[in-house]
Design a protein around this motif. Structure first.
Motif, PDB file in Angstrom:
ATOM      1  N   VAL A  24       4.730  -3.663   2.989  1.00  0.00           N
ATOM      2  CA  VAL A  24       4.036  -2.473   3.079  1.00  0.00           C
ATOM      3  C   VAL A  24       2.762  -2.517   2.425  1.00  0.00           C
ATOM      4  O   VAL A  24       1.872  -1.980   3.151  1.00  0.00           O
ATOM      5  N   TRP A  25       2.657  -3.055   1.188  1.00  0.00           N
ATOM      6  CA  TRP A  25       1.504  -2.651   0.426  1.00  0.00           C
ATOM      7  C   TRP A  25       0.427  -3.689   0.961  1.00  0.00           C
ATOM      8  O   TRP A  25      -0.774  -3.399   1.261  1.00  0.00           O
ATOM      9  N   ALA A  26       0.928  -4.990   1.177  1.00  0.00           N
ATOM     10  CA  ALA A  26      -0.230  -5.727   2.024  1.00  0.00           C
ATOM     11  C   ALA A  26      -0.854  -5.379   3.199  1.00  0.00           C
ATOM     12  O   ALA A  26      -2.024  -5.285   3.508  1.00  0.00           O
ATOM     13  N   TYR A  27      -0.071  -4.559   4.089  1.00  0.00           N
ATOM     14  CA  TYR A  27      -0.374  -4.330   5.371  1.00  0.00           C
ATOM     15  C   TYR A  27      -1.311  -2.866   5.290  1.00  0.00           C
ATOM     16  O   TYR A  27      -2.230  -3.248   6.018  1.00  0.00           O
ATOM     17  N   HIS A  28      -0.892  -2.198   4.326  1.00  0.00           N
ATOM     18  CA  HIS A  28      -1.927  -0.979   4.250  1.00  0.00           C
ATOM     19  C   HIS A  28      -3.035  -1.269   3.206  1.00  0.00           C
ATOM     20  O   HIS A  28      -4.267  -0.820   3.275  1.00  0.00           O
ATOM     21  N   ARG A  29      -2.928  -2.262   2.358  1.00  0.00           N
ATOM     22  CA  ARG A  29      -4.050  -2.211   1.508  1.00  0.00           C
ATOM     23  C   ARG A  29      -5.358  -3.272   1.893  1.00  0.00           C
ATOM     24  O   ARG A  29      -6.277  -3.100   1.522  1.00  0.00           O
ATOM     25  N   GLY A  61       6.203   3.264   4.802  1.00  0.00           N
ATOM     26  CA  GLY A  61       5.116   3.610   4.516  1.00  0.00           C
ATOM     27  C   GLY A  61       4.925   5.121   4.275  1.00  0.00           C
ATOM     28  O   GLY A  61       4.206   5.648   3.432  1.00  0.00           O
ATOM     29  N   ARG A  62       5.744   5.823   5.065  1.00  0.00           N
ATOM     30  CA  ARG A  62       5.815   7.159   4.936  1.00  0.00           C
ATOM     31  C   ARG A  62       6.318   7.704   3.314  1.00  0.00           C
ATOM     32  O   ARG A  62       5.962   8.773   2.876  1.00  0.00           O
TER      33      ARG A  62
END
Length: 236
Positions: A24-29, A61-62
């Motif tokens: 989740v971090w890698a996808y959004h960051r 993510g939420r």
């Protein structure tokens, strides 16, 4: 290279919390697709499908965005408001965004209109969460005038496109991700993704030009500590 698993395992999930939180971090960051995240995990010895990564991003993510909103410092009392068009399935939608005086995103809302009713809905949502602002800065869209008078009558009101550059810059990551994703598929998807994306980037993208190298490293370390604590709060 592997990702160590030290946190309690999530019930009903085959992979540890650390792996899910990392995806989740890698996808959004970063400007990554789900396929890119799958490759990053594969290099670390974790074999997972794109469908699983997509599920993690949508579901958790939420969670991370909610934790960040819950623990964020009090927002500055100067707000910048703006709206930008987001085509979805050939239909023109409007992304309403508010940032505070520090440049941190307060909230976003995807709506089909750019009129006074839409402006009132967005402003009401902001005031319910953050209270009334001291100053509101916007462009020359007249739809804001009546809602501001009704909901924030004591707020200073400045309408000038040239002094709203702070929020204009905040639209750039959205455009970048929109292009990578091949446009958003629905208003619900856009709302869900951007609500999480903006909040996650708030803690992982401090204003580098305002910080010394040491301060920036401390801010980044604090962000990772927060992320780890939020991962511990994940529930099925």
């Amino acid at each position: 290279m592997t990702i160590p698993a030290e946190m309690p395992r999530l019930k009903g999930f085959r992979f540890p919390r650390e792996i899910i939180a990392y995806a989740v971090w890698a996808y959004h960051r970063f400007a990554l697709s789900t396929a890119d995240v799958v490759d990053l995990l594969a290099e670390r010895g974790v074999i997972v499908s794109r469908e699983a990564v997509c599920k993690w991003v949508n579901r958790f993510g939420r969670h991370f965005a909610h934790c960040i909103k819950r623990d964020r410092p009090v927002a500055a009392d100067k707000w910048h408001l703006d709206e930008v068009v987001v085509p979805i399935n050939g239909v023109k939608m409007w992304l309403w965004r508010a940032v505070d005086g520090s440049g941190d995103v307060l909230d976003i809302l995807v709506q089909p209109r750019r009129n006074a009713k839409a402006a009132k809905r967005f402003l009401k949502q902001l005031i319910a969460r953050f209270g009334q602002p001291r100053v509101i800065i916007k462009d020359k869209l007249r739809s804001y005038i009546k809602p501001i008078r009704q909901l924030a009558p004591d707020a200073g009101h400045r309408a000038h496109k040239g002094i709203n550059n702070r929020i204009e810059g905040s639209h750039r990551p959205t455009r970048k991700r929109e292009k990578l994703m091949g446009r958003f598929k629905s208003p619900r998807q856009a709302q869900r993704f951007l609500s999480a994306h903006d909040q996650i980037n708030t803690i992982f993208r401090p204003r580098r030009y305002r910080l010394s190298a040491t301060s920036y490293r401390h801010a980044r370390s604090d962000a990772f500590d927060l992320w780890k604590s939020y991962a511990l709060e994940m529930t099925t």
